[in-house]
Design an enzyme around this catalytic site. Structure first.
Site, PDB file in Angstrom:
ATOM      1  N   ASN A 159       0.812  -1.233   0.000  1.00  0.00           N
ATOM      2  CA  ASN A 159       0.000   0.000   0.000  1.00  0.00           C
ATOM      3  C   ASN A 159       0.839   1.275   0.000  1.00  0.00           C
ATOM      4  OD1 ASN A 159      -2.321  -1.631   0.171  1.00  0.00           O
ATOM      5  ND2 ASN A 159      -2.014  -1.801   2.392  1.00  0.00           N
ATOM      6  N   ARG A 160       2.049   1.169  -0.520  1.00  0.00           N
ATOM      7  CA  ARG A 160       2.964   2.324  -0.591  1.00  0.00           C
ATOM      8  C   ARG A 160       3.359   2.852   0.782  1.00  0.00           C
ATOM      9  NH1 ARG A 160       3.550   0.221  -4.969  1.00  0.00           N
ATOM     10  NH2 ARG A 160       3.085   1.209  -6.945  1.00  0.00           N
ATOM     11  N   LEU A 161       3.141   2.020   1.825  1.00  0.00           N
ATOM     12  CA  LEU A 161       3.572   2.440   3.167  1.00  0.00           C
ATOM     13  C   LEU A 161       4.963   1.864   3.442  1.00  0.00           C
ATOM     14  CD1 LEU A 161       0.270   2.279   5.243  1.00  0.00           C
ATOM     15  CD2 LEU A 161       1.398   4.230   4.167  1.00  0.00           C
TER      16      LEU A 161
END
Ligand code: FMN
Length: 211
Positions: free
Chosen positions: A189-191
């Site tokens: 999640n692009r985290l």
């Protein structure tokens, strides 16, 4: 060309604060070893960014040849475009793009030239063809055609037998003395996980950055 659907989730690794070594060089060496073991193509290839007089940046790939307490060294032509840039502005940036491990390492710092002895020692260990190539190429200068290089190479080959190629005076090493390291690990999640090592009062401080 529309690439808006070209994307990938990063899910293979994570990076926790407790896993990080206190010394960024040791952390870099640990990740480098993993990059080698994973069979990455040219794990020592790094993108070097420099700026010209006006502050305009340029990036290109060079090969890391040593990393130790003194810094990160690579070899090139001192009269090349990058050489001219670093002569006037020694502050540079490096990126190791280890995409297949979903990782990158960013380093910023300043360059100094390696000693002439170190440059000579490394030049002597290069293959014959690479030694001739360094001598044949006025790196970053305009040339008329490919033949110009081939002719020069043939002349030099006739002039210098193997083991007798002199190091060009304008060819040698630079050593990057880092002041920041960032270790980046892709996550879902692009985290992503990002940790910055910043030198303060002679000690490295570690901070987590938002992805
Ligand atoms: C994988 C790879 C490794 C390279 N390694 C070096 C290197 O170690 N030294 C070097 O001078 N150029 C190297 N080059 C070529 C540079 O990227 C660049 O084209 C050249 O140094 C001229 O850059 P400049 O005109 O900005 O000075 C490499 C290129 C690639 C793709």
């Amino acid at each position: 060309m529309d690439l808006s659907e070209l994307r990938k989730e990063y899910a293979t690794h994570g990076l926790d604060r407790h896993e990080l070594l206190d010394c960024p060089l040791a952390q870099f060496k640990a990740w480098f070893q993993q990059a080698k073991e994973a069979g990455l193509n040219e794990p020592n290839a790094m993108v070097l960014s420099t700026v010209d007089d006006s502050g305009a940046p340029t990036s290109r790939t060079v090969l890391l040849k040593a990393a130790d307490e003194r810094g990160f060294s690579f070899f090139t032509n001192y009269h090349s475009r990058k050489g001219g840039h670093m002569e006037r502005e020694p502050r540079i940036a490096l990126v190791f793009p280890w995409f297949s491990l979903e990782r990158q390492v960013h380093i910023t710092g300043s360059v100094v030239k390696t000693s002439e002895e170190e440059s000579l020692a490394y030049f002597a260990r290069r293959p014959y063809g690479s030694q001739l190539g360094a001598l044949a190429s006025d790196q970053s200068q305009f040339i008329p055609d490919r033949q110009h290089l081939e002719t020069r190479l043939a002349e030099l080959k006739a002039q210098y037998p193997e083991g007798k190629v002199p190091k060009p005076a304008n060819w040698g090493g630079y050593r990057v003395i880092p002041d920041h390291f960032e270790f980046w690990q892709g996550r879902l999640n692009r985290l992503h996980d990002r940790f910055l090592y910043n030198k303060k009062d002679g000690n490295w401080q570690i901070s987590r950055l938002a992805p």
